[in-house]
Design an enzyme around this catalytic site. Structure first.
Site, PDB file in Angstrom:
ATOM      1  N   LYS A  84      28.652   0.070 -51.041  1.00  0.00           N
ATOM      2  CA  LYS A  84      28.532  -0.878 -52.152  1.00  0.00           C
ATOM      3  C   LYS A  84      27.756  -2.141 -51.789  1.00  0.00           C
ATOM      4  CE  LYS A  84      32.196   0.438 -55.295  1.00  0.00           C
ATOM      5  NZ  LYS A  84      32.960   1.477 -54.579  1.00  0.00           N
ATOM      6  N   GLU A 106      33.343  -7.447 -62.005  1.00  0.00           N
ATOM      7  CA  GLU A 106      34.627  -6.836 -62.306  1.00  0.00           C
ATOM      8  C   GLU A 106      34.889  -5.839 -61.191  1.00  0.00           C
ATOM      9  OE1 GLU A 106      31.879  -5.396 -64.122  1.00  0.00           O
ATOM     10  OE2 GLU A 106      32.112  -3.766 -62.688  1.00  0.00           O
ATOM     11  N   SER A 373      30.380   8.102 -48.199  1.00  0.00           N
ATOM     12  CA  SER A 373      30.143   6.797 -48.830  1.00  0.00           C
ATOM     13  C   SER A 373      30.974   5.666 -48.236  1.00  0.00           C
ATOM     14  CB  SER A 373      30.401   6.901 -50.334  1.00  0.00           C
ATOM     15  OG  SER A 373      31.691   7.433 -50.587  1.00  0.00           O
TER      16      SER A 373
END
Ligand SMILES: *Cc1c(COP(=O)(O)O)cnc(C)c1O
Length: 402
Positions: A84, A106, A373
Site C-alpha cells: 500500500k 478512509e 502483497s
C-alpha cells in the site's frame, strides 16, 4: 484522463467535487510527464521503502505439490509490510505538488490508514483518517500505529460503522475542505482519475517482477496471480504483463464462508453492477441497492466493491477471477509458514491458495508468479482466534457424534 473501463468507472460525485477531480487529473498528467516527479518517486521507493522487492522461488512448497514452480513477488518486505505504501507515496507527492497541505483517508482494516499516516509523517503533513467505529475496535493495533505516527483517527458511528461509512465521511470532509486537502484513496477504486493513478503507482510491482522473471528464468511467468480486495496489488502486478498475451492474469477474491452463504467479499463473482465510492462497478448490495458489509477471515479484503478496470478485464476475458474461501486461505498461510519460513498476510494467502490449487496438475517448468502483497504479523491474533474457534467447533461436533 481515462475515465471509463468499458462501461465501468466514471465520476459519480457531488457537483462540488467535479472541479477538484479535474484539477487532480491535470496535475497528475503533468506530474507523469515530469521526469523530476518520477525521479523523486523512484528515489523514495528505493531509499525509504527498500525497493526493489525480490522474487523468491518456493522450492520446498513447489516440490511438495509436485507440479508448477511457485514464485513470490515479495511486497511483504516493503517498509510498513505491504504494497500500500507504493501508492500513498505517489499520492502524497502529487498532493505536495498541487500545494495541498493536509491528507485525509478512509480505512477499513487500518492498513491504508497506516500507509497514509506513514507518508504524512515523512512529508510533514497533518493527516486525518476516517474509520468505522466497529473497525476501530476490531483493529486497535492499527489505530495505535496511526496515532503513534501522528495521525488523527475519527471513529465513524454512522450506518453500520464500517468501511463504507468511513468512505462517506472522508468524502464529506473532502467536499468541505477540498481547497487545502488531498483525499488519499487506498485502492484502484473511486472516481477518475484515482483508478488510473493508483494502478500507475502500483505498477512498479509488475514492472519489476517482469524484469526479474526475465533475468532469473530467461522468460515470463505462465500465470500472474494476486488477491483482489479493491484490486490495487493485483492491478499493479497485472500492469507489468497486460501486453504479454501469453501470461494469464488471475485475480483471487475472498470467498469467506462460501459464496452461497452470502458471507464473502467477492464483488466480481458474487456482486452486481452499482455505484460506490464515485464509480460504477461490481459490488455487494441488497436487492434495493444498499451496500452490504463484507466478510472474510482477512480484514484487508473488506472493500465492498472492486476497481472498475478489473470488471472490464473480467468482461473482456483478459483476466480471470476465482474465489478462495477462508479455510483454503488459512491452509495456504500454514503451508508458506512451514515450507518456506515466510508468514504471509491473510490477504496474500488467498492468491497463494489459488497457486497451490493449480500447481499439482501443471508441468514442472510452469511458473506461477504470486504477488505476496503483505506480511502476516498483523494477522497473528486473528489467525489464532480463527484456529481456536475451529478447534472448539470440531471438538463439540466430535462430542455430539460420540
Ligand atoms: C489492503 C491489502 C490488500 C487488498 O487491497 P488491494 O487494493 O486489493 O490490493 C491485499 N493485501 C494486503 C497485504 C493488504 O494490506
Amino acid at each position: 484522463m481515462k475515465t471509463h473501463y468499458g462501461t465501468y468507472g466514471g465520476q459519480y460525485v457531488a457537483e462540488t467535487l467535479m472541479k477538484p477531480l479535474a484539477d487532480m487529473a491535470v496535475a497528475y498528467d503533468e506530474a507523469k510527464a515530469d521526469p523530476a516527479f518520477k525521479r523523486e518517486f523512484d528515489e523514495i521507493l528505493r531509499d525509504y521503502v527498500g525497493r526493489e522487492s525480490p522474487l523468491t522461488v518456493c522450492r520446498r512448497l513447489s516440490a511438495h505439490l509436485g507440479g508448477a514452480q511457485i514464485v513470490l513477488k515479495r511486497e511483504d518486505l516493503n517498509h510498513t509490510g505491504a504494497h500500500k505504501v507504493n501508492n500513498t507515496i505517489g499520492q502524497a507527492l502529487l498532493a505536495r505538488r498541487m500545494g495541498k497541505k493536509r491528507l485525509i483517508a478512509e480505512t477499513g482494516a487500518g492498513m491504508h490508514g497506516v500507509a497514509t499516516a506513514t507518508v504524512a509523517a515523512l512529508f510533514g503533513m497533518p493527516c486525518e483518517v476516517y474509520m468505522g467505529a466497529i473497525d476501530v475496535k476490531r483493529q486497535a493495533p492499527n489505530v495505535a500505529r496511526m496515532e503513534m505516527l501522528g495521525a488523527k483517527v475519527h471513529a465513524v458511528e454512522e450506518g453500520s460503522a464500517t468501511l463504507k461509512d468511513a468512505m462517506n465521511e472522508a468524502i464529506r470532509d473532502w467536499v468541505t475542505n477540498c481547497d487545502d486537502t488531498f483525499y488519499v484513496i487506498g485502492t484502484v477504486a473511486g472516481p477518475a482519475p484515482y483508478p488510473e493513478m493508483v494502478r500507475d503507482f502500483q505498477s512498479v510491482i509488475g514492472v519489476e517482477a517482469r524484469r526479474q522473471c526475465l533475468e532469473k528464468f530467461g522468460r515470463l511467468p505462465d500465470q500472474a496471480i494476486a488477491c483482489v480486495g479493491g484490486g490495487s496489488n493485483a492491478m499493479g502486478l497485472f500492469a507489468g504483463f497486460i501486453d504479454d498475451a501469453d501470461v494469464r492474469l488471475v485475480g483471487v477474491e475472498a470467498g469467506g464462508k462460501g459464496l452461497a452463504t452470502g458471507e464473502h467479499a467477492a464483488s466480481i463473482n458474487g456482486g452486481r453492477l452499482g455505484v460506490l465510492h464515485g464509480a460504477k462497478t461490481m459490488l455487494l448490495q441488497t436487492d434495493d441497492g444498499n451496500i452490504l458489509d463484507t466478510y472474510s477471515v482477512s480484514a484487508g479484503l473488506d472493500y465492498p466493491g472492486v476497481g472498475p478496470e478489473h470488471c472490464h478485464l473480467h468482461d473482456t476475458g483478459r483476466a480471470e477471477y476465482s474465489v478462495i474461501n477462508d479455510d483454503e486461505a488459512v491452509a495456504a498461510f500454514d503451508a508458506l509458514c512451514r515450507f518456506e519460513g515466510i508468514i504471509p498476510a491473510l490477504e496474500s494467502s488467498h492468491a497463494l491458495a489459488e497457486a497451490i490449487k493449480r500447481a499439482p496438475s501443471l508441468p514442472k517448468d510452469t511458473i506461477l508468479l504470486v504477488n505476496l502483497s503483505g506480511r502476516g504479523d498483523k494477522d497473528m491474533e486473528n489467525i489464532m482466534k480463527w484456529k481456536e474457534s475451529r478447534r472448539s467447533a470440531s471438538g463439540s461436533s466430535a462430542k455430539s457424534e460420540g
